[in-house]
Design a protein around this motif. Structure first.
Motif, PDB file in Angstrom:
ATOM      1  N   LYS A   1      35.359  48.379  48.596  1.00 26.38           N
ATOM      2  CA  LYS A   1      35.281  47.606  49.845  1.00 26.38           C
ATOM      3  C   LYS A   1      33.893  47.813  50.447  1.00 26.38           C
ATOM      4  O   LYS A   1      33.717  48.585  51.383  1.00 26.38           O
TER       5      LYS A   1
ATOM      6  N   ALA B   1      27.608  41.396  53.055  1.00 30.30           N
ATOM      7  CA  ALA B   1      27.952  39.979  52.955  1.00 30.30           C
ATOM      8  C   ALA B   1      27.932  39.534  51.494  1.00 30.30           C
ATOM      9  O   ALA B   1      27.313  40.185  50.642  1.00 30.30           O
ATOM     10  N   GLU B   2      28.611  38.436  51.224  1.00 32.83           N
ATOM     11  CA  GLU B   2      28.561  37.848  49.882  1.00 32.83           C
ATOM     12  C   GLU B   2      27.124  37.498  49.538  1.00 32.83           C
ATOM     13  O   GLU B   2      26.324  37.165  50.417  1.00 32.83           O
ATOM     14  N   ASN B   3      26.804  37.571  48.260  1.00 31.66           N
ATOM     15  CA  ASN B   3      25.483  37.166  47.758  1.00 31.66           C
ATOM     16  C   ASN B   3      24.342  37.950  48.406  1.00 31.66           C
ATOM     17  O   ASN B   3      23.308  37.379  48.751  1.00 31.66           O
ATOM     18  N   SER B   4      24.500  39.251  48.558  1.00 33.80           N
ATOM     19  CA  SER B   4      23.497  40.080  49.231  1.00 33.80           C
ATOM     20  C   SER B   4      22.433  40.660  48.306  1.00 33.80           C
ATOM     21  O   SER B   4      21.317  40.928  48.749  1.00 33.80           O
TER      22      SER B   4
ATOM     23  N   GLY C   1      35.359  42.995  41.184  1.00 35.85           N
ATOM     24  CA  GLY C   1      35.407  41.874  42.116  1.00 35.85           C
ATOM     25  C   GLY C   1      34.437  42.058  43.278  1.00 35.85           C
ATOM     26  O   GLY C   1      33.768  41.110  43.689  1.00 35.85           O
ATOM     27  N   GLU C   2      34.349  43.271  43.795  1.00 32.13           N
ATOM     28  CA  GLU C   2      33.413  43.560  44.878  1.00 32.13           C
ATOM     29  C   GLU C   2      31.970  43.442  44.405  1.00 32.13           C
ATOM     30  O   GLU C   2      31.107  42.923  45.117  1.00 32.13           O
TER      31      GLU C   2
ATOM     32  N   ARG D   1      30.863  41.551  41.985  1.00 33.45           N
ATOM     33  CA  ARG D   1      30.591  40.112  41.841  1.00 33.45           C
ATOM     34  C   ARG D   1      30.376  39.461  43.207  1.00 33.45           C
ATOM     35  O   ARG D   1      29.509  38.612  43.372  1.00 33.45           O
ATOM     36  N   ARG D   2      31.167  39.853  44.189  1.00 34.35           N
ATOM     37  CA  ARG D   2      31.074  39.272  45.530  1.00 34.35           C
ATOM     38  C   ARG D   2      29.711  39.527  46.168  1.00 34.35           C
ATOM     39  O   ARG D   2      29.127  38.639  46.789  1.00 34.35           O
ATOM     40  N   VAL D   3      29.168  40.731  46.025  1.00 37.71           N
ATOM     41  CA  VAL D   3      27.910  41.064  46.701  1.00 37.71           C
ATOM     42  C   VAL D   3      26.669  40.648  45.918  1.00 37.71           C
ATOM     43  O   VAL D   3      25.571  40.613  46.471  1.00 37.71           O
TER      44      VAL D   3
ATOM     45  N   LYS E   1      24.054  38.122  44.205  1.00 41.65           N
ATOM     46  CA  LYS E   1      23.588  36.744  44.350  1.00 41.65           C
ATOM     47  C   LYS E   1      23.876  35.988  43.060  1.00 41.65           C
ATOM     48  O   LYS E   1      23.986  36.606  41.989  1.00 41.65           O
TER      49      LYS E   1
END
Length: 97
Positions: A49, A53-56, A77-78, A80-82, A84
């Motif tokens: 967690k 932000a996404e794509n950081s 998943g985390e 991939r989320r962060v 870019k």
């Protein structure tokens, strides 16, 4: 992620990278005692967690960290989320026989 004493973070920052070291352990605090010649942000958080932000990030780097996860799918998943779009996840592990 899993920065521990932040040796890799230190090396990346020496090369001119903007670095954010993330770890859930107190070792991250101890890195302040040893690393004086380079600056990077330190964030105390869990890789499952991340408070970003996404794509950081262009790169997420980890050394010998995945065996600390009990939820690998969630950790990936985390990551991939962060990252870019087109970003890289670089994972290394200590050598073993």
């Amino acid at each position: 992620i899993g920065a521990c004493f932040s040796y890799a973070s230190f090396k990346f920052s020496q090369k001119g990278c903007k670095v954010v070291a993330l770890d859930i352990s107190g070792y991250l605090k101890a890195s302040n005692l040893f690393i004086k010649k380079s600056y990077f942000d330190r964030v105390f958080a869990d890789m499952h967690k991340m408070p970003f932000a996404e794509n950081s990030f262009d790169i997420v780097f980890g050394a010998a960290i995945l065996h600390h996860s009990k939820k690998l799918g969630h950790a990936f998943g985390e990551i991939r989320r962060v990252l870019k779009p087109g970003g890289r996840f670089i994972l290394i592990n200590e050598s073993a026989r």
